[in-house]
Design an enzyme around this catalytic site. Structure first.
Site, PDB file in Angstrom:
ATOM      1  N   GLU A  63       7.734  -0.516  -2.186  1.00 17.35           N
ATOM      2  CA  GLU A  63       8.256  -1.859  -2.459  1.00 17.35           C
ATOM      3  C   GLU A  63       9.678  -2.014  -1.949  1.00 17.35           C
ATOM      4  OE1 GLU A  63       8.213  -5.508  -5.509  1.00 17.35           O
ATOM      5  OE2 GLU A  63       6.957  -3.763  -5.876  1.00 17.35           O
ATOM      6  N   HIS A  89      -3.194   6.639  -3.393  1.00 17.50           N
ATOM      7  CA  HIS A  89      -2.560   7.953  -3.387  1.00 17.50           C
ATOM      8  C   HIS A  89      -3.573   8.950  -2.827  1.00 17.50           C
ATOM      9  CE1 HIS A  89       0.570   6.011  -5.589  1.00 17.50           C
ATOM     10  NE2 HIS A  89      -0.313   5.601  -6.478  1.00 17.50           N
TER      11      HIS A  89
END
Length: 136
Positions: A63, A89
């Site tokens: 982000e 992930h």
């Protein structure tokens, strides 16, 4: 070049002082005509209880990269805010530094979509993330 604002690595790294970016030692290291890269340590600040890189820390790196890239694609008083982020992930990391590489998938006048891939020190993909931002 997709960037509308002037930026240096020094100025980008100064933006992290006094906030989560600085706390996690996220360092901007490369700015090309269409990508931005930053690294983050994998240590006690970014581990989950089992000694692996915390998925939330990966999302913070993603982000951070997408938001800064989005801001660099705006002009004047415009800024960006995150609307949605997802992360897959793929590989655990126990130590070292991970590198996030951010590139634009869409840079429109109202919203942007950023792809952020995170790699370990051996160049293996650890996390693949996509951030959607709104231009405000």
């Amino acid at each position: 070049m997709i960037w509308k604002r002037e930026a240096t690595l020094e100025a980008l790294n100064a933006m992290g002082e006094g906030n989560m970016v600085g706390l996690l030692d996220i360092q901007f290291e490369r700015l090309t005509e269409s990508t931005i890269e930053a690294t983050m340590p994998v240590d006690g600040r970014t581990h989950q209880p089992f000694g692996l890189l915390h998925g939330g820390a990966s999302v913070v790196l993603a982000e951070t990269l997408g938001s800064v890239a989005g801001y660099l694609c705006t002009e004047g008083e415009q800024s960006v805010v995150g609307l949605e982020i997802n992360a897959n992930h793929i590989r655990g990391v126990r130590s070292g530094r991970v590198r996030g590489v951010c590139k634009a998938l869409h840079t429109g006048g109202r919203h942007q979509v950023w792809q952020i891939d995170i790699f370990d020190e051996q160049g293996r993909l650890c996390c693949s993330s996509r951030l959607t931002t709104a231009v405000v």
